[in-house]
Design a protein around this motif. Structure first.
Motif, short mmCIF file in Angstrom:
data_model
loop_
_atom_site.label_atom_id
_atom_site.label_comp_id
_atom_site.label_asym_id
_atom_site.label_seq_id
_atom_site.Cartn_x
_atom_site.Cartn_y
_atom_site.Cartn_z
N ARG A 67 0.83 -1.22 0.00
CA ARG A 67 0.00 0.00 0.00
C ARG A 67 0.86 1.26 0.00
NH1 ARG A 67 -3.32 -3.31 3.01
NH2 ARG A 67 -2.47 -2.68 5.01
N ILE A 68 1.94 1.26 0.78
CA ILE A 68 2.83 2.43 0.81
C ILE A 68 3.44 2.64 -0.58
CG2 ILE A 68 4.99 3.36 1.75
CD1 ILE A 68 4.22 1.86 4.40
N ALA A 69 3.87 1.57 -1.22
CA ALA A 69 4.42 1.67 -2.58
C ALA A 69 3.36 2.18 -3.55
CB ALA A 69 4.95 0.31 -3.04
N ARG A 70 2.17 1.63 -3.47
CA ARG A 70 1.07 2.05 -4.36
C ARG A 70 0.75 3.54 -4.16
NH1 ARG A 70 -4.48 0.15 -2.42
NH2 ARG A 70 -3.96 1.86 -1.01
N ASP A 71 0.64 3.95 -2.93
CA ASP A 71 0.25 5.32 -2.62
C ASP A 71 1.36 6.33 -2.89
OD1 ASP A 71 -2.14 4.18 -1.89
OD2 ASP A 71 -1.84 4.44 0.27
N SER A 72 2.58 5.86 -3.07
CA SER A 72 3.70 6.78 -3.32
C SER A 72 3.53 7.49 -4.65
CB SER A 72 5.03 6.03 -3.31
OG SER A 72 5.20 5.30 -4.52
N LYS A 73 2.86 6.87 -5.60
CA LYS A 73 2.66 7.41 -6.96
C LYS A 73 3.99 7.64 -7.68
CE LYS A 73 -1.82 8.04 -6.25
NZ LYS A 73 -2.62 6.88 -6.33
N ALA A 74 5.10 7.18 -7.10
CA ALA A 74 6.41 7.38 -7.73
C ALA A 74 7.09 6.06 -8.06
CB ALA A 74 7.31 8.20 -6.80
N LEU A 75 6.77 5.03 -7.32
CA LEU A 75 7.45 3.74 -7.52
C LEU A 75 6.74 2.91 -8.58
CD1 LEU A 75 8.09 2.60 -3.84
CD2 LEU A 75 9.71 3.65 -5.42
N ASP A 76 7.50 2.04 -9.21
CA ASP A 76 6.89 1.00 -10.03
C ASP A 76 6.24 0.03 -9.06
OD1 ASP A 76 7.87 2.06 -12.41
OD2 ASP A 76 9.69 0.85 -12.34
#
Length: 180
Positions: free
Chosen positions: A35-44
């Protein structure tokens, strides 16, 4: 976690009502890390399954930051490069929006470095797209803090990606200066 790591993380999140602590991720953290990765909007964004596997198979070379309730608020995923066992490849770094701007990414990278040097790791590699200014600053400052030279070269150019992904620049950082 050492007292020095704990102090570093507490300082990094000094504006928070509750201090964070660095920890080894577990499979139970996989969904929150996704979820943190998804919400970052910057990571693949990788599949949720891959984050579960990461927390199982590469926990020793990764770190999670937890808030006062024990919930993940940031992470760094990494692995030891098979062809270069003294090299930690940092795959992703992300911090929850509410904890950004407080030095938590720096604290996680430094805490992870302190832990993995015990595994014989003295170099770090990562890839960054040229337009990712925050990551460029993070890893350039990391090299400076650790007294390590940084080499940069294109690892994969945009023409190698089938989906329009941008060029990835490889940062080779090391050898790292031993901590005091």
């Amino acid at each position: 976690m050492t007292a020095a790591q704990d102090d570093l993380v507490r300082e990094a999140v000094k504006t928070s009502n509750s201090p964070c602590r660095l920890d080894v991720p577990t499979v139970d953290d996989g969904a929150a890390i996704w979820r943190i990765a998804r919400d970052s909007k910057a990571l693949d964004l990788n599949s949720s399954y891959s984050y579960l596997l990461w927390c199982r198979d590469f926990a020793r070379t990764s770190v999670v930051a937890r808030d006062g309730r024990g919930e993940p608020v940031g992470f760094v995923t990494g692995y030891v490069r098979p062809e270069r066992p003294g090299t930690l490849v940092v795959w992703q770094v992300a911090v929850d929006h509410a904890y950004r701007g407080r030095g938590l990414a720096t604290a996680m990278l430094d805490g992870l470095t302190e832990r993995v040097t015990g595994l014989g790791i003295d170099r770090v590699e990562t890839t960054i797209t040229p337009d990712n200014h925050a990551s460029n600053r993070l890893f350039t400052a990391y090299g400076e803090r650790h007294g390590a030279p940084i080499e940069r070269e294109v690892l994969f150019d945009d023409g190698q990606f089938p989906d329009g992904h941008g060029t990835e620049v490889l940062y080779r950082i090391g050898p790292l200066r031993p901590s005091r």
